[in-house]
Design a protein around this motif. Sequence first.
Motif, PDB file in Angstrom:
ATOM      1  N   VAL A 217       0.000   2.348  -2.471  1.00  0.00           N
ATOM      2  CA  VAL A 217       1.141   2.800  -2.026  1.00  0.00           C
ATOM      3  C   VAL A 217       0.900   1.604  -0.676  1.00  0.00           C
ATOM      4  O   VAL A 217      -0.434   1.736  -0.169  1.00  0.00           O
ATOM      5  N   HIS A 218       1.991   0.770  -0.278  1.00  0.00           N
ATOM      6  CA  HIS A 218       1.950  -0.026   1.135  1.00  0.00           C
ATOM      7  C   HIS A 218       2.866   0.745   1.955  1.00  0.00           C
ATOM      8  O   HIS A 218       4.159   0.443   1.529  1.00  0.00           O
ATOM      9  N   THR A 259     -12.624   1.523   2.561  1.00  0.00           N
ATOM     10  CA  THR A 259     -14.146   0.343   2.548  1.00  0.00           C
ATOM     11  C   THR A 259     -12.465  -0.693   1.592  1.00  0.00           C
ATOM     12  O   THR A 259     -12.813  -2.364   1.585  1.00  0.00           O
ATOM     13  N   PHE A 260     -12.059   0.787   0.124  1.00  0.00           N
ATOM     14  CA  PHE A 260     -11.680  -0.344  -0.702  1.00  0.00           C
ATOM     15  C   PHE A 260     -10.452  -0.890  -0.142  1.00  0.00           C
ATOM     16  O   PHE A 260      -9.753  -1.523  -0.469  1.00  0.00           O
ATOM     17  N   MET A 264      -8.330  -4.164  -0.506  1.00  0.00           N
ATOM     18  CA  MET A 264      -7.055  -4.753  -1.073  1.00  0.00           C
ATOM     19  C   MET A 264      -5.748  -5.059   0.078  1.00  0.00           C
ATOM     20  O   MET A 264      -5.295  -6.632  -0.579  1.00  0.00           O
ATOM     21  N   LEU A 265      -6.294  -4.408   1.483  1.00  0.00           N
ATOM     22  CA  LEU A 265      -5.074  -5.101   2.340  1.00  0.00           C
ATOM     23  C   LEU A 265      -5.348  -6.494   2.483  1.00  0.00           C
ATOM     24  O   LEU A 265      -4.250  -7.470   2.448  1.00  0.00           O
ATOM     25  N   SER A 284      -1.003  -1.291   6.221  1.00  0.00           N
ATOM     26  CA  SER A 284      -1.466   0.080   5.445  1.00  0.00           C
ATOM     27  C   SER A 284      -1.312   0.674   4.122  1.00  0.00           C
ATOM     28  O   SER A 284      -0.873   0.480   3.722  1.00  0.00           O
ATOM     29  N   VAL A 285      -2.620   0.080   3.428  1.00  0.00           N
ATOM     30  CA  VAL A 285      -3.211   0.265   2.046  1.00  0.00           C
ATOM     31  C   VAL A 285      -3.347   0.994   1.369  1.00  0.00           C
ATOM     32  O   VAL A 285      -4.522   1.333   1.916  1.00  0.00           O
ATOM     33  N   GLU A 286      -3.204   1.523   0.431  1.00  0.00           N
ATOM     34  CA  GLU A 286      -3.896   2.940   0.193  1.00  0.00           C
ATOM     35  C   GLU A 286      -3.368   2.611  -1.520  1.00  0.00           C
ATOM     36  O   GLU A 286      -2.933   2.888  -2.140  1.00  0.00           O
ATOM     37  N   ILE A 287      -4.981   2.994  -1.998  1.00  0.00           N
ATOM     38  CA  ILE A 287      -5.098   2.599  -3.516  1.00  0.00           C
ATOM     39  C   ILE A 287      -5.154   4.542  -4.067  1.00  0.00           C
ATOM     40  O   ILE A 287      -4.552   5.824  -2.751  1.00  0.00           O
ATOM     41  N   SER A 288      -4.073   4.476  -4.751  1.00  0.00           N
ATOM     42  CA  SER A 288      -3.786   6.421  -5.200  1.00  0.00           C
ATOM     43  C   SER A 288      -4.626   6.814  -6.126  1.00  0.00           C
ATOM     44  O   SER A 288      -5.333   6.155  -6.008  1.00  0.00           O
TER      45      SER A 288
END
Length: 345
Positions: A217-218, A259-260, A264-265, A284-288
């Motif tokens: 999710v970006h 950290t991950f 990814m960002l 802001s980048v978040e892994i689901s």
Amino acid sequence: MDRRYQVFISSTFTDLVDERREVMQALLEMDCLPAGMELFPAADTDQWTLIKGVIEQSDYYLVILGGRYGSTTEEGISYTEMEYDYAVQLGIPVMGFVVSEPDAIAWGKTDKNDAAAKKLGEFRKKVQRKMTKEWDNAEDLGSKVTRGLMHLIKTNPRPGWVRGDQALTPETRAEIAELKARVAQFEKKEAENSTSQLIPIDERFAYGDDQIELHVVHKGFFFKSASEDGSLTYTWDDILEVLGPFMIDEAPEPLLRNTFNNHMLLEIQNGTDGDWSREWNDQSVEISDKSWGAIIVQLRALGMMTIGTKKRTAADKSVYWKLTPAGDQYLVSLRAIPSAVINVH
């Protein structure tokens, strides 16, 4: 070592107030800790349960018999006799003090019915089967308690109580140090055994160059409510290279996930994936949750990662993760630089 002994004083109460006072004074002068009904705090616990607890903690037990048998339970036995029987049952050293001339006791301090007087007589005979002394008055009783208890302490040593700062003798400290050394040796041996019996990773599951597509999710800075969904593809080696170094000791899951996210960002900003080619400021980048859960489950299934075991503060609610010996070994082989690649200047 300076010890103090707790001494339980058992007797009827209203007819022996002066006598009990003399006995308590005598015990205090001997640096003993008197325990008796007048010292019991108000509590929700029933009386007999409280009394038993104090007797159990006492080193010695003294019973004083005057002219009354005392208040009785529903079974018809006085609390004084119940206390005596319980102390004998526990094996606590007991000593009895019986009035020398029962017939000389004032009428107001004696039982007023034959049944109680008979039970008192039987109780007196029971007490006199063990160590007893006769007393005439309060002052005489106090002095005989002092001499009698000194003899009881000498012939029947008990643990007693010591100050906390005196409890550890040099011998005890040496023994504790020796035990700690043995524990350290045992732990070292266990660690060596666990290393020598290294459980390899479970190759039934995807690892190494096998790939996984992670849902991302970006969120943009200027349109915080808007978000774009996309995906990035990683190998399991890629994932372990990013997360592994943080789990060599132990790391909280929020730190690992953040950290991950940051990794990814950077991937997106560097334009490694065409789907994320546009540039934003303060992205802001978040892994689901689902993709992150897949990483956790896979690394655990492979036997590369396990839950941390170090003690935390009560306020720390995070889950901690650490590499297993197999995971640590795999990470070293993955990230260590072979000597042939090193340029020596």
